[in-house]
Design a protein around this motif. Structure first.
Motif, PDB file in Angstrom:
ATOM      1  N   LYS A  79       0.828  -1.203   0.000  1.00  0.00           N
ATOM      2  CA  LYS A  79       0.000   0.000   0.000  1.00  0.00           C
ATOM      3  C   LYS A  79       0.864   1.256   0.000  1.00  0.00           C
ATOM      4  CE  LYS A  79      -4.114  -1.984   2.124  1.00  0.00           C
ATOM      5  NZ  LYS A  79      -5.163  -1.800   3.169  1.00  0.00           N
ATOM      6  N   GLU A  80       0.219   2.374  -0.304  1.00  0.00           N
ATOM      7  CA  GLU A  80       0.908   3.654  -0.292  1.00  0.00           C
ATOM      8  C   GLU A  80       1.198   4.097   1.136  1.00  0.00           C
ATOM      9  OE1 GLU A  80       1.436   4.112  -4.172  1.00  0.00           O
ATOM     10  OE2 GLU A  80       1.798   5.831  -2.857  1.00  0.00           O
ATOM     11  N   ARG A  81       2.259   4.869   1.284  1.00  0.00           N
ATOM     12  CA  ARG A  81       2.554   5.463   2.580  1.00  0.00           C
ATOM     13  C   ARG A  81       1.524   6.562   2.831  1.00  0.00           C
ATOM     14  NH1 ARG A  81       8.748   6.891   3.912  1.00  0.00           N
ATOM     15  NH2 ARG A  81       8.836   4.783   3.026  1.00  0.00           N
ATOM     16  N   GLU A  82       0.944   6.562   4.025  1.00  0.00           N
ATOM     17  CA  GLU A  82      -0.122   7.511   4.345  1.00  0.00           C
ATOM     18  C   GLU A  82       0.174   8.215   5.669  1.00  0.00           C
ATOM     19  OE1 GLU A  82      -3.584   4.988   4.574  1.00  0.00           O
ATOM     20  OE2 GLU A  82      -3.174   4.441   6.653  1.00  0.00           O
ATOM     21  N   LEU A  83      -0.333   9.428   5.785  1.00  0.00           N
ATOM     22  CA  LEU A  83      -0.147  10.179   7.014  1.00  0.00           C
ATOM     23  C   LEU A  83      -1.124   9.683   8.072  1.00  0.00           C
ATOM     24  CD1 LEU A  83       1.228  12.561   8.490  1.00  0.00           C
ATOM     25  CD2 LEU A  83      -0.651  13.995   7.647  1.00  0.00           C
ATOM     26  N   ALA A  84      -0.598   9.293   9.221  1.00  0.00           N
ATOM     27  CA  ALA A  84      -1.465   8.875  10.324  1.00  0.00           C
ATOM     28  C   ALA A  84      -1.790  10.062  11.229  1.00  0.00           C
ATOM     29  CB  ALA A  84      -0.803   7.767  11.127  1.00  0.00           C
ATOM     30  N   ALA A  85      -0.778  10.863  11.529  1.00  0.00           N
ATOM     31  CA  ALA A  85      -0.973  12.005  12.426  1.00  0.00           C
ATOM     32  C   ALA A  85       0.140  13.017  12.192  1.00  0.00           C
ATOM     33  CB  ALA A  85      -0.962  11.555  13.889  1.00  0.00           C
ATOM     34  N   ALA A  86      -0.162  14.275  12.487  1.00  0.00           N
ATOM     35  CA  ALA A  86       0.829  15.327  12.322  1.00  0.00           C
ATOM     36  C   ALA A  86       0.627  16.383  13.398  1.00  0.00           C
ATOM     37  CB  ALA A  86       0.726  15.954  10.932  1.00  0.00           C
ATOM     38  N   ILE A  87       1.698  17.129  13.653  1.00  0.00           N
ATOM     39  CA  ILE A  87       1.645  18.159  14.680  1.00  0.00           C
ATOM     40  C   ILE A  87       2.474  19.353  14.220  1.00  0.00           C
ATOM     41  CG2 ILE A  87       3.626  17.179  15.940  1.00  0.00           C
ATOM     42  CD1 ILE A  87       2.077  17.923  18.546  1.00  0.00           C
ATOM     43  N   SER A  88       1.980  20.542  14.508  1.00  0.00           N
ATOM     44  CA  SER A  88       2.686  21.746  14.084  1.00  0.00           C
ATOM     45  C   SER A  88       3.848  22.052  15.031  1.00  0.00           C
ATOM     46  CB  SER A  88       1.713  22.926  14.045  1.00  0.00           C
ATOM     47  OG  SER A  88       1.128  23.129  15.307  1.00  0.00           O
ATOM     48  N   ARG A  89       4.585  23.072  14.680  1.00  0.00           N
ATOM     49  CA  ARG A  89       5.841  23.379  15.369  1.00  0.00           C
ATOM     50  C   ARG A  89       5.699  23.522  16.876  1.00  0.00           C
ATOM     51  NH1 ARG A  89       8.649  28.719  13.403  1.00  0.00           N
ATOM     52  NH2 ARG A  89       6.767  29.591  14.338  1.00  0.00           N
ATOM     53  N   SER A  90       4.685  24.283  17.291  1.00  0.00           N
ATOM     54  CA  SER A  90       4.518  24.541  18.723  1.00  0.00           C
ATOM     55  C   SER A  90       3.334  23.794  19.311  1.00  0.00           C
ATOM     56  CB  SER A  90       4.359  26.044  18.961  1.00  0.00           C
ATOM     57  OG  SER A  90       5.494  26.739  18.497  1.00  0.00           O
ATOM     58  N   SER A  91       2.906  22.744  18.617  1.00  0.00           N
ATOM     59  CA  SER A  91       1.815  21.865  19.071  1.00  0.00           C
ATOM     60  C   SER A  91       0.453  22.539  19.070  1.00  0.00           C
ATOM     61  CB  SER A  91       2.102  21.300  20.473  1.00  0.00           C
ATOM     62  OG  SER A  91       3.350  20.640  20.507  1.00  0.00           O
ATOM     63  N   GLU A  92       0.324  23.680  18.406  1.00  0.00           N
ATOM     64  CA  GLU A  92      -0.972  24.362  18.414  1.00  0.00           C
ATOM     65  C   GLU A  92      -1.976  23.688  17.501  1.00  0.00           C
ATOM     66  OE1 GLU A  92       1.878  25.566  17.399  1.00  0.00           O
ATOM     67  OE2 GLU A  92       1.705  26.685  15.524  1.00  0.00           O
ATOM     68  N   SER A  93      -1.501  22.915  16.545  1.00  0.00           N
ATOM     69  CA  SER A  93      -2.405  22.226  15.623  1.00  0.00           C
ATOM     70  C   SER A  93      -1.989  20.771  15.483  1.00  0.00           C
ATOM     71  CB  SER A  93      -2.367  22.878  14.230  1.00  0.00           C
ATOM     72  OG  SER A  93      -2.788  24.209  14.282  1.00  0.00           O
ATOM     73  N   THR A  94      -2.997  19.905  15.399  1.00  0.00           N
ATOM     74  CA  THR A  94      -2.748  18.488  15.146  1.00  0.00           C
ATOM     75  C   THR A  94      -3.700  18.002  14.061  1.00  0.00           C
ATOM     76  OG1 THR A  94      -4.253  17.821  16.919  1.00  0.00           O
ATOM     77  CG2 THR A  94      -1.901  17.953  17.463  1.00  0.00           C
ATOM     78  N   TYR A  95      -3.300  16.908  13.429  1.00  0.00           N
ATOM     79  CA  TYR A  95      -4.124  16.277  12.393  1.00  0.00           C
ATOM     80  C   TYR A  95      -4.103  14.782  12.633  1.00  0.00           C
ATOM     81  CZ  TYR A  95      -5.114  13.938   8.003  1.00  0.00           C
ATOM     82  OH  TYR A  95      -5.622  13.070   7.060  1.00  0.00           O
ATOM     83  N   TYR A  96      -5.254  14.133  12.437  1.00  0.00           N
ATOM     84  CA  TYR A  96      -5.346  12.668  12.491  1.00  0.00           C
ATOM     85  C   TYR A  96      -6.191  12.196  11.314  1.00  0.00           C
ATOM     86  CZ  TYR A  96      -3.872  13.374  17.329  1.00  0.00           C
ATOM     87  OH  TYR A  96      -3.188  13.736  18.456  1.00  0.00           O
ATOM     88  N   ARG A  97      -5.735  11.136  10.679  1.00  0.00           N
ATOM     89  CA  ARG A  97      -6.599  10.572   9.664  1.00  0.00           C
ATOM     90  C   ARG A  97      -7.806   9.941  10.349  1.00  0.00           C
ATOM     91  NH1 ARG A  97      -4.147   8.677   5.950  1.00  0.00           N
ATOM     92  NH2 ARG A  97      -5.852   7.570   4.945  1.00  0.00           N
TER      93      ARG A  97
END
Length: 124
Positions: free
Chosen positions: A43-61
């Protein structure tokens, strides 16, 4: 230049937990967003989670929302991925990635540095 080293992967039963760590070397760690990608066999590599520089923003699939938590400690140059209620479909190689830009991105090519990956296997 940033070097990333992941740890914490392993074999766990469905419903179990793992905590991944990614330790960075280099002076630019705290300047950019970080992400945990995963790649299952074939399968393709996919983003599970991400976080911005100072933790003010997060992303989850969608498939990991409510189960995974990403966090970072800029003083220790480390980013974490706490994974709870693991499922067999979470199995794969998990990669830590770093951007030089401060924010979050789901696009692999927008990450400048990558770790070697750590294997996560969830048995049913």
């Amino acid at each position: 230049q940033v070097q990333l080293v992941e740890s914490g992967g392993g074999l766990v039963q469905a419903g179990g937990s793992l905590r991944l760590s990614c330790e960075a070397s280099g002076r630019t760690f705290s300047s950019g967003g970080m992400g945990w990608f995963r790649q299952a066999p074939g399968k393709e590599r996919e983003l599970a989670a991400a976080i911005s520089r100072s933790s003010e923003s997060t992303y989850y699939r969608d498939s990991v929302k409510g189960r995974f938590t990403i966090s970072r400690d800029n003083a220790k140059k480390t980013v974490f991925l706490q994974m709870n209620s693991l499922r067999p479909e979470d199995t794969g190689v998990y990669y830590c990635a770093a951007r030089t830009s401060w924010g979050i991105s789901p696009i692999k090519t927008e990450y400048n540095y990558w770790g070697q990956g750590t294997q996560v296997t969830v048995s049913s």
